[in-house]
Scaffold this active site. Structure first.
Site, PDB file in Angstrom:
ATOM      1  N   ASN A  12       0.867  -1.185   0.000  1.00 46.07           N
ATOM      2  CA  ASN A  12       0.000   0.000   0.000  1.00 46.07           C
ATOM      3  C   ASN A  12       0.902   1.234   0.000  1.00 46.07           C
ATOM      4  O   ASN A  12       1.455   1.597   1.025  1.00 46.07           O
ATOM      5  CB  ASN A  12      -0.898  -0.021   1.246  1.00 46.07           C
ATOM      6  N   TRP A  13       1.032   1.843  -1.161  1.00 50.15           N
ATOM      7  CA  TRP A  13       1.964   2.969  -1.285  1.00 50.15           C
ATOM      8  C   TRP A  13       1.434   4.240  -0.618  1.00 50.15           C
ATOM      9  O   TRP A  13       2.161   5.218  -0.494  1.00 50.15           O
ATOM     10  CB  TRP A  13       2.232   3.266  -2.754  1.00 50.15           C
ATOM     11  N   LYS A  14       0.184   4.244  -0.255  1.00 50.92           N
ATOM     12  CA  LYS A  14      -0.457   5.453   0.297  1.00 50.92           C
ATOM     13  C   LYS A  14      -0.240   6.626  -0.683  1.00 50.92           C
ATOM     14  O   LYS A  14      -0.173   6.399  -1.882  1.00 50.92           O
ATOM     15  CB  LYS A  14       0.059   5.765   1.703  1.00 50.92           C
ATOM     16  N   HIS A 102      -9.493   1.259   5.025  1.00 50.72           N
ATOM     17  CA  HIS A 102      -8.189   1.487   5.657  1.00 50.72           C
ATOM     18  C   HIS A 102      -8.374   2.471   6.822  1.00 50.72           C
ATOM     19  O   HIS A 102      -9.174   3.405   6.737  1.00 50.72           O
ATOM     20  CB  HIS A 102      -7.189   2.047   4.632  1.00 50.72           C
ATOM     21  N   GLU A 104      -6.771   4.908   7.784  1.00 51.47           N
ATOM     22  CA  GLU A 104      -6.568   6.327   7.457  1.00 51.47           C
ATOM     23  C   GLU A 104      -7.814   6.909   6.782  1.00 51.47           C
ATOM     24  O   GLU A 104      -8.115   8.093   6.944  1.00 51.47           O
ATOM     25  CB  GLU A 104      -5.305   6.481   6.593  1.00 51.47           C
ATOM     26  N   GLU A 174      -5.630  -4.973  10.580  1.00 50.69           N
ATOM     27  CA  GLU A 174      -4.583  -3.961  10.761  1.00 50.69           C
ATOM     28  C   GLU A 174      -4.813  -3.221  12.080  1.00 50.69           C
ATOM     29  O   GLU A 174      -5.578  -2.238  12.114  1.00 50.69           O
ATOM     30  CB  GLU A 174      -4.637  -2.955   9.612  1.00 50.69           C
ATOM     31  N   GLY A 180       2.264   2.207  10.716  1.00 51.35           N
ATOM     32  CA  GLY A 180       3.188   3.324  10.542  1.00 51.35           C
ATOM     33  C   GLY A 180       3.900   3.732  11.816  1.00 51.35           C
ATOM     34  O   GLY A 180       4.519   4.793  11.881  1.00 51.35           O
ATOM     35  N   SER A 220       3.266  -2.219  10.344  1.00 51.06           N
ATOM     36  CA  SER A 220       4.727  -2.235  10.470  1.00 51.06           C
ATOM     37  C   SER A 220       5.337  -3.590  10.104  1.00 51.06           C
ATOM     38  O   SER A 220       6.323  -4.022  10.715  1.00 51.06           O
ATOM     39  CB  SER A 220       5.163  -1.790  11.869  1.00 51.06           C
ATOM     40  N   GLY A 241       2.628  -1.079   4.308  1.00 54.32           N
ATOM     41  CA  GLY A 241       2.723   0.337   3.976  1.00 54.32           C
ATOM     42  C   GLY A 241       4.165   0.743   3.749  1.00 54.32           C
ATOM     43  O   GLY A 241       4.738   0.540   2.672  1.00 54.32           O
ATOM     44  N   GLY A 242       4.784   1.314   4.785  1.00 58.18           N
ATOM     45  CA  GLY A 242       6.119   1.890   4.668  1.00 58.18           C
ATOM     46  C   GLY A 242       7.136   0.996   3.967  1.00 58.18           C
ATOM     47  O   GLY A 242       7.878   1.456   3.087  1.00 58.18           O
TER      48      GLY A 242
END
Ligand code: PEP
Length: 261
Positions: A12-14, A102, A104, A174, A180, A220, A241-242
């Site tokens: 997930n590149w956000k 998600h 966010e 999640e 993150g 993470s 993500g990251g």
């Protein structure tokens, strides 16, 4: 893990990587990934909307085995919904997946479980696989109520689903406190919740349906902890993500099977 649940590593590149960067990123992954990697693990990138066309042209043109999808989808099919992107638009671009729910989106855009349910059904109407995300806050985790809370979320997100719609979906646990933050749920903590979700799926649908649905873990996840999380019987993949922003790290995660102890 059953045969029908092929592991899925989803990046997930956000809101990162413009379409130039996206092209270079996918090329770098494609250069490293082998036929054995694709055979062992489905590889997915969830890009910003503006990258999708470029990623499609690259992947289709060079016959690359990486799948691609979106990070969100409108609950509506078309009409006066300024700024939204419909499932049919994503399907037309060859997307196979769309994330819904998600944390966010829930936090910054006020989306709740019923929104997530409508978005998941919109994705399914257009033959996109919804990746339905849910997870508890730190406060709920500290109260020890995480399983009950998550099962309540899943029940609402999958309200009215048929067996077929459930099987055509992917679930993603999640925990918000792990997204993150560098804090990862322990493999045992992640397994506890994923196992409870699968047990709920048995009750709500059937043992066969529950055994066919992939449940991802996200929070993470990185190359250093992917193998131990993936070793859990009810974790079928990662929503990353990251760590997915580094193509080499992400490829190492796709190859978690080579790093299992
Ligand atoms: C995510 O964005 O879904 C996620 C899990 O992020 P991170 O891996 O950075 O925690």
């Amino acid at each position: 893990m059953t045969e029908s649940r092929k592991p899925l590593m989803a990046g997930n590149w956000k809101m990162n990587l413009n379409h130039f960067e996206a092209t270079a990123h996918v090329q770098r992954m494609a250069f490293a990934l082998t036929a054995e990697d694709y055979e062992a693990c489905e590889v997915l990138v969830l890009t910003p909307f503006t990258d999708i066309r470029s990623v499609q042209v690259l992947i289709e043109g060079d016959k690359i085995g990486i799948k691609y999808g979106a990070q969100d989808v409108s609950e509506h099919d078309s009409g006066a919904y300024t700024g939204e992107v419909s499932g049919s638009m994503l399907a037309k671009l060859g997307c196979g997946y769309a994330v819904v729910g998600h944390s966010e989106r829930r936090q910054y855009h006020g989306e709740d479980n019923s929104t997530v349910n409508r978005k998941a059904l919109a994705a399914l109407r257009h033959s996109l696989t919804p990746i339905i995300a849910f997870g508890e806050s730190l406060q709920i985790r500290e109260s020890g109520e995480q399983v009950a809370f998550v099962l309540g979320q899943v029940e609402q997100c999958l309200a009215g689903f048929t067996d077929e719609q459930a099987r055509a979906s992917v679930l993603a646990y999640e925990p918000i406190w792990a997204i993150g933050t560098g804090l990862t749920a322990s493999p045992e903590d992640a397994q506890e919740v994923c196992a409870a979700v699968r047990e709920w799926l048995v009750e709500r649908f059937s043992a066969e349906t529950a055994a066919a649905i992939r449940i991802l873990y996200g929070g993470s996840m990185k190359a250093a902890n992917a193998a131990e999380l993936m070793a859990q019987p009810d974790i079928d993949g990662g929503l990353v993500g990251g760590a997915s922003l580094d193509p080499d790290e992400f490829v190492t995660m796709v190859r978690y099977r080579l790093h299992a102890s």
